[in-house]
Structure formats: C-alpha cells, structure tokens
Design a protein around this motif. Structure first.
Motif, PDB file in Angstrom:
ATOM      1  N   TYR A 100       0.838  -1.208   0.000  1.00  0.00           N
ATOM      2  CA  TYR A 100       0.000   0.000   0.000  1.00  0.00           C
ATOM      3  C   TYR A 100       0.870   1.253   0.000  1.00  0.00           C
ATOM      4  O   TYR A 100       0.596   2.215  -0.718  1.00  0.00           O
ATOM      5  CB  TYR A 100      -0.939  -0.011   1.202  1.00  0.00           C
ATOM      6  N   ALA A 101       1.939   1.257   0.785  1.00  0.00           N
ATOM      7  CA  ALA A 101       2.845   2.411   0.828  1.00  0.00           C
ATOM      8  C   ALA A 101       3.529   2.625  -0.517  1.00  0.00           C
ATOM      9  O   ALA A 101       3.665   3.764  -0.985  1.00  0.00           O
ATOM     10  CB  ALA A 101       3.886   2.220   1.931  1.00  0.00           C
ATOM     11  N   TYR A 107       1.676   6.731  -6.802  1.00  0.00           N
ATOM     12  CA  TYR A 107       0.587   7.658  -7.116  1.00  0.00           C
ATOM     13  C   TYR A 107       1.085   9.105  -7.093  1.00  0.00           C
ATOM     14  O   TYR A 107       0.734   9.909  -7.951  1.00  0.00           O
ATOM     15  CB  TYR A 107      -0.556   7.462  -6.126  1.00  0.00           C
ATOM     16  N   GLU A 108       1.906   9.421  -6.131  1.00  0.00           N
ATOM     17  CA  GLU A 108       2.434  10.788  -6.007  1.00  0.00           C
ATOM     18  C   GLU A 108       3.372  11.159  -7.151  1.00  0.00           C
ATOM     19  O   GLU A 108       3.523  12.326  -7.467  1.00  0.00           O
ATOM     20  CB  GLU A 108       3.189  10.947  -4.680  1.00  0.00           C
ATOM     21  N   ASN A 109       3.991  10.191  -7.777  1.00  0.00           N
ATOM     22  CA  ASN A 109       5.060  10.485  -8.739  1.00  0.00           C
ATOM     23  C   ASN A 109       4.741  10.148 -10.197  1.00  0.00           C
ATOM     24  O   ASN A 109       5.544  10.452 -11.061  1.00  0.00           O
ATOM     25  CB  ASN A 109       6.337   9.754  -8.320  1.00  0.00           C
ATOM     26  N   ILE A 110       3.614   9.530 -10.467  1.00  0.00           N
ATOM     27  CA  ILE A 110       3.291   9.145 -11.847  1.00  0.00           C
ATOM     28  C   ILE A 110       2.635  10.314 -12.575  1.00  0.00           C
ATOM     29  O   ILE A 110       1.767  10.983 -12.047  1.00  0.00           O
ATOM     30  CB  ILE A 110       2.385   7.893 -11.860  1.00  0.00           C
ATOM     31  N   ARG A 111       3.085  10.543 -13.791  1.00  0.00           N
ATOM     32  CA  ARG A 111       2.558  11.638 -14.603  1.00  0.00           C
ATOM     33  C   ARG A 111       1.507  11.157 -15.612  1.00  0.00           C
ATOM     34  O   ARG A 111       0.671  11.920 -16.027  1.00  0.00           O
ATOM     35  CB  ARG A 111       3.698  12.328 -15.369  1.00  0.00           C
ATOM     36  N   ASN A 112       1.548   9.890 -16.013  1.00  0.00           N
ATOM     37  CA  ASN A 112       0.606   9.351 -16.992  1.00  0.00           C
ATOM     38  C   ASN A 112      -0.803   9.343 -16.399  1.00  0.00           C
ATOM     39  O   ASN A 112      -1.061   8.689 -15.384  1.00  0.00           O
ATOM     40  CB  ASN A 112       1.029   7.937 -17.399  1.00  0.00           C
ATOM     41  N   TYR A 113      -1.728  10.052 -17.063  1.00  0.00           N
ATOM     42  CA  TYR A 113      -3.077  10.249 -16.524  1.00  0.00           C
ATOM     43  C   TYR A 113      -3.824   8.935 -16.318  1.00  0.00           C
ATOM     44  O   TYR A 113      -4.437   8.723 -15.275  1.00  0.00           O
ATOM     45  CB  TYR A 113      -3.864  11.175 -17.448  1.00  0.00           C
ATOM     46  N   LYS A 117      -4.924   7.455 -12.702  1.00  0.00           N
ATOM     47  CA  LYS A 117      -6.330   7.233 -12.354  1.00  0.00           C
ATOM     48  C   LYS A 117      -6.544   5.821 -11.810  1.00  0.00           C
ATOM     49  O   LYS A 117      -7.318   5.613 -10.871  1.00  0.00           O
ATOM     50  CB  LYS A 117      -7.238   7.474 -13.564  1.00  0.00           C
ATOM     51  N   ARG A 118      -5.874   4.837 -12.390  1.00  0.00           N
ATOM     52  CA  ARG A 118      -5.991   3.456 -11.894  1.00  0.00           C
ATOM     53  C   ARG A 118      -5.442   3.346 -10.471  1.00  0.00           C
ATOM     54  O   ARG A 118      -6.043   2.720  -9.609  1.00  0.00           O
ATOM     55  CB  ARG A 118      -5.239   2.491 -12.796  1.00  0.00           C
ATOM     56  N   ILE A 119      -4.279   3.939 -10.264  1.00  0.00           N
ATOM     57  CA  ILE A 119      -3.671   3.891  -8.928  1.00  0.00           C
ATOM     58  C   ILE A 119      -4.521   4.682  -7.940  1.00  0.00           C
ATOM     59  O   ILE A 119      -4.692   4.275  -6.796  1.00  0.00           O
ATOM     60  CB  ILE A 119      -2.218   4.408  -8.973  1.00  0.00           C
ATOM     61  N   GLU A 120      -5.075   5.795  -8.395  1.00  0.00           N
ATOM     62  CA  GLU A 120      -5.937   6.605  -7.530  1.00  0.00           C
ATOM     63  C   GLU A 120      -7.138   5.802  -7.036  1.00  0.00           C
ATOM     64  O   GLU A 120      -7.559   5.940  -5.884  1.00  0.00           O
ATOM     65  CB  GLU A 120      -6.412   7.843  -8.289  1.00  0.00           C
ATOM     66  N   SER A 121      -7.662   4.936  -7.894  1.00  0.00           N
ATOM     67  CA  SER A 121      -8.814   4.125  -7.488  1.00  0.00           C
ATOM     68  C   SER A 121      -8.458   3.185  -6.333  1.00  0.00           C
ATOM     69  O   SER A 121      -9.331   2.784  -5.568  1.00  0.00           O
ATOM     70  CB  SER A 121      -9.359   3.330  -8.678  1.00  0.00           C
ATOM     71  N   TYR A 127     -12.744   2.154   1.331  1.00  0.00           N
ATOM     72  CA  TYR A 127     -12.672   0.867   2.022  1.00  0.00           C
ATOM     73  C   TYR A 127     -11.227   0.406   2.203  1.00  0.00           C
ATOM     74  O   TYR A 127     -10.877  -0.167   3.223  1.00  0.00           O
ATOM     75  CB  TYR A 127     -13.487  -0.186   1.275  1.00  0.00           C
ATOM     76  N   MET A 128     -10.413   0.678   1.190  1.00  0.00           N
ATOM     77  CA  MET A 128      -8.988   0.322   1.282  1.00  0.00           C
ATOM     78  C   MET A 128      -8.330   1.122   2.403  1.00  0.00           C
ATOM     79  O   MET A 128      -7.592   0.573   3.228  1.00  0.00           O
ATOM     80  CB  MET A 128      -8.289   0.594  -0.050  1.00  0.00           C
ATOM     81  N   ARG A 129      -8.605   2.411   2.430  1.00  0.00           N
ATOM     82  CA  ARG A 129      -8.001   3.279   3.446  1.00  0.00           C
ATOM     83  C   ARG A 129      -8.442   2.879   4.851  1.00  0.00           C
ATOM     84  O   ARG A 129      -7.612   2.728   5.752  1.00  0.00           O
ATOM     85  CB  ARG A 129      -8.401   4.735   3.159  1.00  0.00           C
TER      86      ARG A 129
END
Length: 146
Positions: A100-101, A107-113, A117-121, A127-129
C-alpha cells in the motif's frame, strides 16, 4: 488600463507560484527517494539488532509494548538478504503495509493520466483506506496480547 495590467501581473505571479510548487514537489520527491535509498543501503549493510546507533522504537522504549512498526527495520534487513520467513516472523504487518505504501508513493510520482487514475482508485478507495487503518490498530492490539 491599470486594471488590465494588474490582472496580467496576477496571472504571471500565479504561474510563478505554480512553478515553485511543482519544483518543490519534485525536489521533495527526489529527496525522499535519496533518503529511502540511503536507508535501504544502511539496512543492507548493518543489522539493526547489532548496532545501537540505529533508532529504536520509542513506543517500545517508553511503554514496553510493541507498536505495529516494531521489527520493520529488522524485517527489511532480512528481506534484503533474502530471508523472507524471518522477515515475516519479525513483523507480518510489513507485508500488508509495504504494498500500500509503495502504491501511494507511485501515485504521487506518476505523470501518466490513465495509470494515475488506476492507482488513484486504489489509494483513494475509502474501504482500502479504512481497512488499512483498521488493520493497523488490530495488529497493534493482537501483537501485545500475552
């Protein structure tokens, strides 16, 4: 005319501020990567059990109980030397927390939209959090039951 100039000035100040924020974010992320790499090298060469200068858990020192992170340094040292069973024995929570970390850092470092978005999900999933937070506290209690 003065109003028009002030709008232009504010526009350029906004651009400069945004550039400074992006540079600070990149600098911060670069520094984090450098410190993580230094930490990995240190934990590879020095076993935390053998060296007093490696930081110890303040929760363990102050309250004599194990926090969910107790054993992370020793477990990482074991993983770096291919000792996965020993690492799991030292702290099983590492195997839940690390993926998870890593995903959160990506997520913080990827520029590809699309990838972001996939990682953001995953990272922003409620529920994951909450599951991660709950598992943290459940592990805190379970590991201290004697």
């Amino acid at each position: 005319m003065g109003h028009h100039l002030s709008c232009d000035r504010n526009f350029f100040i906004g651009i400069l501020t945004n550039v400074r924020i992006v540079m600070n974010t990149r600098l911060r992320n670069g520094l984090i990567c450098i410190f993580v790499l230094i930490g990995i090298v240190v934990l590879y060469w020095f076993n935390p059990e053998d060296y007093m200068w490696i930081p110890k858990c303040p929760t363990k020192l102050l309250f004599n109980i194990d926090c969910p992170g107790c054993g992370f340094q020793r477990a990482i040292h074991a993983i770096l030397h291919g000792e996965f069973k020993r690492a799991f024995a030292l702290n099983p929570f590492l195997f839940l927390a690390a993926p998870y970390a890593i995903i959160a850092l990506l997520y913080e470092n990827i520029r590809n939209y699309k990838i972001k978005k996939r990682i953001e999900s995953i990272v922003e999933n409620r529920y994951m959090r909450y599951g991660y937070i709950a598992s943290f506290f459940i592990w805190f209690v379970i590991r201290n039951i004697k």
